[in-house]
Design an enzyme around this catalytic site. Structure first.
Site, PDB file in Angstrom:
ATOM      1  N   GLY A  30       0.960  -1.202   0.097  1.00  0.00           N
ATOM      2  CA  GLY A  30       0.096  -0.018   0.101  1.00  0.00           C
ATOM      3  C   GLY A  30       0.686   1.362  -0.028  1.00  0.00           C
ATOM      4  O   GLY A  30       0.663   2.221  -0.864  1.00  0.00           O
ATOM      5  N   VAL A 387      -6.978  -1.477  -2.549  1.00  0.00           N
ATOM      6  CA  VAL A 387      -7.213  -2.361  -3.415  1.00  0.00           C
ATOM      7  C   VAL A 387      -8.740  -2.048  -3.703  1.00  0.00           C
ATOM      8  O   VAL A 387      -9.093  -1.920  -5.183  1.00  0.00           O
ATOM      9  CB  VAL A 387      -7.453  -4.091  -2.875  1.00  0.00           C
ATOM     10  CG1 VAL A 387      -7.983  -4.699  -4.167  1.00  0.00           C
ATOM     11  CG2 VAL A 387      -5.707  -4.268  -3.118  1.00  0.00           C
ATOM     12  N   LYS A 389     -10.130   0.851  -3.596  1.00  0.00           N
ATOM     13  CA  LYS A 389      -9.870   2.133  -4.569  1.00  0.00           C
ATOM     14  C   LYS A 389      -9.626   1.809  -5.749  1.00  0.00           C
ATOM     15  O   LYS A 389     -10.227   2.420  -6.895  1.00  0.00           O
ATOM     16  CB  LYS A 389      -9.238   3.213  -3.760  1.00  0.00           C
ATOM     17  CG  LYS A 389      -9.769   3.445  -2.541  1.00  0.00           C
ATOM     18  CD  LYS A 389      -9.282   4.532  -1.822  1.00  0.00           C
ATOM     19  CE  LYS A 389      -9.849   5.209  -0.437  1.00  0.00           C
ATOM     20  NZ  LYS A 389      -9.217   6.272   0.125  1.00  0.00           N
ATOM     21  N   ASP A 508       5.327  34.058  39.268  1.00  0.00           N
ATOM     22  CA  ASP A 508       4.704  32.891  39.607  1.00  0.00           C
ATOM     23  C   ASP A 508       5.675  31.898  39.731  1.00  0.00           C
ATOM     24  O   ASP A 508       6.728  31.762  39.385  1.00  0.00           O
ATOM     25  CB  ASP A 508       3.724  32.541  38.497  1.00  0.00           C
ATOM     26  CG  ASP A 508       2.935  31.101  38.825  1.00  0.00           C
ATOM     27  OD1 ASP A 508       2.533  31.005  40.041  1.00  0.00           O
ATOM     28  OD2 ASP A 508       3.189  30.358  37.705  1.00  0.00           O
ATOM     29  N   ASP A 510       4.971  27.786  40.617  1.00  0.00           N
ATOM     30  CA  ASP A 510       4.847  26.536  39.886  1.00  0.00           C
ATOM     31  C   ASP A 510       4.554  26.486  38.398  1.00  0.00           C
ATOM     32  O   ASP A 510       3.650  27.346  38.186  1.00  0.00           O
ATOM     33  CB  ASP A 510       3.717  25.745  40.497  1.00  0.00           C
ATOM     34  CG  ASP A 510       3.884  25.331  41.975  1.00  0.00           C
ATOM     35  OD1 ASP A 510       4.492  24.062  42.113  1.00  0.00           O
ATOM     36  OD2 ASP A 510       3.553  26.101  42.903  1.00  0.00           O
TER      37      ASP A 510
HETATM   38  C1  GDG Z   1      -1.121  -0.962   4.194  1.00  0.00           C
HETATM   39  C2  GDG Z   1      -2.378  -1.045   5.153  1.00  0.00           C
HETATM   40  C3  GDG Z   1      -3.425   0.724   3.956  1.00  0.00           C
HETATM   41  C4  GDG Z   1      -1.078  -6.171  -4.254  1.00  0.00           C
HETATM   42  N1  GDG Z   1      -0.795  -7.145  -4.840  1.00  0.00           N
HETATM   43  C5  GDG Z   1      -0.015  -7.250  -5.866  1.00  0.00           C
HETATM   44  C6  GDG Z   1       0.150  -5.584  -5.975  1.00  0.00           C
HETATM   45  N2  GDG Z   1      -0.829  -5.121  -4.837  1.00  0.00           N
HETATM   46  C7  GDG Z   1      -0.876  -3.841  -4.463  1.00  0.00           C
HETATM   47  C8  GDG Z   1      -2.242  -3.050  -4.684  1.00  0.00           C
HETATM   48  C9  GDG Z   1      -2.173  -2.240  -3.662  1.00  0.00           C
HETATM   49  C10 GDG Z   1      -1.263  -2.628  -2.531  1.00  0.00           C
HETATM   50  O1  GDG Z   1      -0.687  -3.578  -3.116  1.00  0.00           O
HETATM   51  C11 GDG Z   1      -1.994  -3.051  -1.217  1.00  0.00           C
HETATM   52  O2  GDG Z   1      -2.490  -2.132  -0.442  1.00  0.00           O
HETATM   53  P1  GDG Z   1      -3.732  -2.248   0.652  1.00  0.00           P
HETATM   54  O3  GDG Z   1      -4.031  -0.944   0.960  1.00  0.00           O
HETATM   55  O4  GDG Z   1      -4.605  -3.161   0.165  1.00  0.00           O
HETATM   56  O5  GDG Z   1      -2.921  -3.098   1.889  1.00  0.00           O
HETATM   57  P2  GDG Z   1      -1.372  -3.170   2.466  1.00  0.00           P
HETATM   58  O6  GDG Z   1      -0.425  -3.787   1.876  1.00  0.00           O
HETATM   59  O7  GDG Z   1      -1.780  -4.029   3.819  1.00  0.00           O
HETATM   60  O8  GDG Z   1      -1.072  -1.726   3.036  1.00  0.00           O
HETATM   61  C12 GDG Z   1      -3.550  -0.660   4.397  1.00  0.00           C
HETATM   62  C13 GDG Z   1      -1.967   0.751   3.101  1.00  0.00           C
HETATM   63  O9  GDG Z   1      -0.822   0.483   3.884  1.00  0.00           O
HETATM   64  C14 GDG Z   1      -1.784   2.120   2.701  1.00  0.00           C
HETATM   65  O10 GDG Z   1      -1.894   3.164   3.785  1.00  0.00           O
HETATM   66  O11 GDG Z   1      -4.503   0.859   2.801  1.00  0.00           O
HETATM   67  O12 GDG Z   1      -4.591  -0.703   5.303  1.00  0.00           O
HETATM   68  O13 GDG Z   1      -2.559  -2.406   5.714  1.00  0.00           O
HETATM   69  O14 GDG Z   1      -1.906  -0.891  -4.188  1.00  0.00           O
HETATM   70  O15 GDG Z   1      -2.396  -2.700  -5.955  1.00  0.00           O
HETATM   71  N3  GDG Z   1       0.787  -5.005  -6.894  1.00  0.00           N
HETATM   72  C15 GDG Z   1       1.219  -5.679  -7.886  1.00  0.00           C
HETATM   73  N4  GDG Z   1       1.328  -7.015  -7.978  1.00  0.00           N
HETATM   74  C16 GDG Z   1       0.620  -7.725  -7.041  1.00  0.00           C
HETATM   75  O16 GDG Z   1       0.466  -9.179  -6.772  1.00  0.00           O
HETATM   76  N5  GDG Z   1       2.076  -5.009  -8.819  1.00  0.00           N
END
Ligand code: GDG
Length: 737
Positions: A30, A387, A389, A508, A510
């Site tokens: 993420g 994901v 979004k 003052d 304290d």
């Molecule tokens: C942490 C927080 C928060 C996934 N598989 C592949 C791939 N991805 C990319 C997705 C997405 C990202 O990874 C996953 O982001 P998430 O937000 O769903 O989850 P976390 O990795 O747990 O992220 C989370 C985030 O930080 C941001 O603040 O939203 O809650 O846990 O972008 O597209 N990308 C590619 N291959 C894959 O197989 N290229």
């Protein structure tokens, strides 16, 4: 030119070594995905771990690792495998990660891991300091680096530091179980601005700060002795255009250019045109509710058997943290579940789940997003979930249904999705059914709203908003017009001081001359302070008045040998130089018998509160009570007391975690005025930190120099941040004389 220093555990690139050659690939996850565009478009450097341990990098390739990183404006920090074990696999992922996601049963507290976590955080902080130049902005990311902001602050006290937490922040009741909870909060509070994805995480954090550190929290600001720390929510967006453009490019490419995965997906569609594909993508993590999803899908097939052969779950689980035992167990559980469900429902033509356990290239991700009719995301806890979004952003014809867990931060802004509780299989099964049945127009209507919002609040806007808010907090000015005591102001004070014929200092005690301590009786003046006040008082043409709310016995004992003038109990008593205590105001204390029992009932009902009995006033202190309960009871008590005392010439004053009941009209301002009438002072200096000093500031002539200690609202003309500043300032008068 000033720059932004981004700091995260991992760099947005992963460096691998194969046959003694370096391979550089983008990181998945993420944070890396989200911030990459901010980094690419801005003037920044990104500091983080390359993904390789020191042992894994042959000496002759070490320089190359740094060169590769530099090409992407990155600075690689290297750690030994022992450090990574303790810091990353250990404290970050076996303690903080499970606890912050409410998996208390997975949480381990190993003192060794905590030590390594601290050491590695220090290394990161040192690396930042090494690259830091005055004027730079530092942006620290995520739960692996909770201690870094304060570690940087120790070395660069004036740095502009932002911290963003990408995972949930748990409720105080959960957070308080950490053995090193104070250190963690203090670490985070080194920042000027702390950001979370949602308001809930923000309020949990603030509640922990006020309950554990007992710091004052004003709306969303934490008041530290010399700084304010702003806490706010900034829901992270995605690089919307990138996903939308990639999806559009997919539609336009010729069939020969399609990936193998896309061809398989097409084949499925052609073979059974009325069937549906459900997609899920996550790192293989217990927080993501993958097992829940599978069980709910199994239940769906049982409840709605008409969809056998007509629906398929395409599940991409990306390998993650496979060195942590819980992740290994989870992998086993998911493998077995997929096997069992496929075994149970498969027909000769069909299997219900396509399961990929690997990371896929971006192209394939878009294949999946654009080909699946439904996205089913069921985290048990998730800071945001990007994901969800990304799926919506790739739906260029605006069809598609998102089923999203209410436990994901993103559900708070994506309410047009079908929101489910991941523990409610009935609801999930019904939502899958609803999604299959949902008319196209309804899909388009829902996604139009979602897309509009995601497009507007994209990752760039998110980063900009955070940065703007950070710059603003850095100005760190109180919300009123008091002037900071700068070098120039000090010069002016000193000049006026030296020209004056008759000088008076109202000081003052304290919170002004000494810092607050847990037990008031421990706040005795130290030798340095006794010497300072004695010398100031001995200067020619100079009178020093210590003016305090304390009782005369304590003040008299502490300042027995220093011939300063003392005013005690806000002006009730005065000890003139060389004289005994005398009453300064005609006051009675007959009323105490009536008021004390009322306050006592509040003490009984409010743990942590107590009565302080002075000669002519009663104070109810609630600093040690639960902060919320304390405020509630203070309001209640204040109302009761106001009614009770209205006909008795008494006032109820609401101070900082204290209510004080005393005879009306007795205050520091009145006491000071009396004194000022006795002589013509042409240099009047007054300094104090709390509400009782405000009476003094208001009463003084305009020509007086009035100074508030701390950042709270005041009637004083100037402010200094902390008590250390007060002593320095007083010393300057002595040196200048
Ligand atoms: C942490 C927080 C928060 C996934 N598989 C592949 C791939 N991805 C990319 C997705 C997405 C990202 O990874 C996953 O982001 P998430 O937000 O769903 O989850 P976390 O990795 O747990 O992220 C989370 C985030 O930080 C941001 O603040 O939203 O809650 O846990 O972008 O597209 N990308 C590619 N291959 C894959 O197989 N290229």
């Amino acid at each position: 030119m000033s720059k932004t220093i981004i700091l995260s555990n991992r760099l947005p690139l992963q460096i691998n070594i194969k046959e003694n050659k370096l391979q550089v690939i983008p990181s998945v996850g993420g944070l890396a995905t989200g911030l990459k565009s901010f980094h690419r478009d801005g003037d920044s450097i990104w500091i983080g771990w390359s993904g390789l341990t020191t042992e894994e990098i042959p000496e002759d390739l070490l320089e190359e690792v740094h060169t590769e990183a530099r090409k992407e404006a990155c600075v690689a920090v290297n750690f030994t495998s022992k450090e990574i074990d303790g810091f990353y696999y250990g404290f970050s992922n076996r303690s903080i990660w499970p606890l912050f996601h409410y998996f208390m049963e997975f949480t381990e507290w190993e003192a060794d891991n905590w030590e390594t976590y601290k050491n590695v955080n220090q290394k990161y902080a040192d690396k930042v300091v090494e690259h830091y130049k005055e004027g730079d902005t530092i942006w620290v990311h995520d739960y692996q680096l909770l201690l870094v902001p304060n570690m940087i602050r120790q070395k660069e006290p004036d740095a502009i530091i932002g911290f963003f937490n990408h995972i949930p922040f748990p409720s105080y009741e959960v957070f308080r179980t950490i053995p090193w909870r104070e250190e963690i909060l203090i670490g985070m509070l080194g920042a000027n601005l702390i950001g979370f994805h949602t308001y809930d995480y923000e309020r949990h954090f603030l509640s922990s700060v006020s309950r554990i550190l007992r710091r004052q929290v004003d709306f969303n600001e934490v008041v530290l002795p010399n700084r304010l720390v702003k806490v706010d929510s900034f829901p992270m967006g995605i690089d919307y255009d990138k996903f939308e453009q990639a999806a559009l490019a997919h539609q336009e490419r010729s069939s020969e250019k399609e990936s193998e995965l896309q061809q398989r997906l097409n084949h499925h569609r052609i073979k059974s045109p009325d069937s549906k594909l459900i997609l899920s993508i996550d790192r293989l993590d217990y927080t993501k509710g993958i097992a829940h999803r599978l069980r709910a899908f199994e239940y769906f097939l049982e409840k709605y058997p008409q969809y056998v052969e007509k629906i398929r779950l395409v599940m991409l689980a990306v390998p993650s943290r496979s060195d942590v035992p819980q992740y290994q167990l989870l992998k086993k559980e998911i493998d077995e579940l997929v096997g069992r469900i496929n075994g149970k429902f498969a027909t000769v033509n069909w299997i219900p789940i396509w399961y990929f356990y690997r990371s896929m290239p971006f192209e394939n991700l878009i294949d999946l997003y654009t080909s699946c009719n439904i996205a089913l995301l069921t985290p048990i806890r998730d800071g945001m979930n990007l994901v969800a979004k990304e799926y919506i952003a790739t739906r260029t014809d605006q069809t598609g249904v998102l089923i999203l867990s209410e436990m994901a931060g993103s559900s708070e802004e994506m309410y047009e999705a079908l929101i489910i509780n991941p523990n409610n299989f009935e609801q999930i099964a019904n939502s899958i059914h609803q999604a299959i049945q949902m008319p196209k127009e309804e899909q388009i209507r829902r996604n139009t709203f979602l897309q509009k919002r995601l497009k507007r609040y994209n990752v760039e806007k998110w980063a900009q908003d955070f940065m703007k808010a950070l710059q603003k907090t850095y100005e760190n000015k109180p919300a009123y017009e008091a002037i900071p005591v700068s070098k120039e102001e000090e010069e002016k004070f000193l000049k006026r001081f030296s020209k004056a014929k008759n000088r008076v200092f109202f000081l003052d005690y304290d919170g002004t001359l000494v810092n607050f301590v847990d037990k008031p009786e421990d706040a005795k003046p130290d030798k340095q302070l006794l010497d300072l006040i004695t010398t100031l008082n001995e200067l020619k043409k100079t009178k020093v008045v210590l003016i305090s709310g304390r009782d005369k016995e304590t003040l008299g004992t502490w300042w027995k040998d220093v011939p300063v003038e003392l005013i005690a109990e806000h002006g009730v008593w005065i000890r003139k130089t060389g004289k005994n205590w005398q009453l300064n105001e005609k006051v009675s204390n007959d009323w105490m018998e009536m008021v004390r029992p009322v306050i006592e009932t509040f003490c009984d009902r409010t743990p942590g509160t107590f009565i302080e009995e002075k000669n002519y006033s009663l104070a109810w202190h609630y600093r040690k009570a639960d902060p919320d309960l304390g405020e509630k009871r203070a309001n209640e008590l204040s109302n009761v007391l106001k009614q009770l005392t209205s006909n008795h010439g008494l006032s109820v004053l609401e101070g900082n975690k204290v209510l004080e009941i005393k005879t009306s009209g007795v205050n520091k301002g009145k006491a000071a005025s009396k004194l000022l009438m006795q002589k013509n002072f042409d240099f009047i200096f007054a300094i104090g930190d709390d509400w009782t000093d405000e009476f003094l500031f208001k009463e003084l002539p305009d020509s007086a120099i009035s100074i508030k200690v701390g950042l709270k609202k005041t009637a004083a003309t100037y402010f200094v941040r902390e008590t250390e500043g007060v002593r320095k300032l007083l010393n300057q008068f002595i040196e200048y004389d």
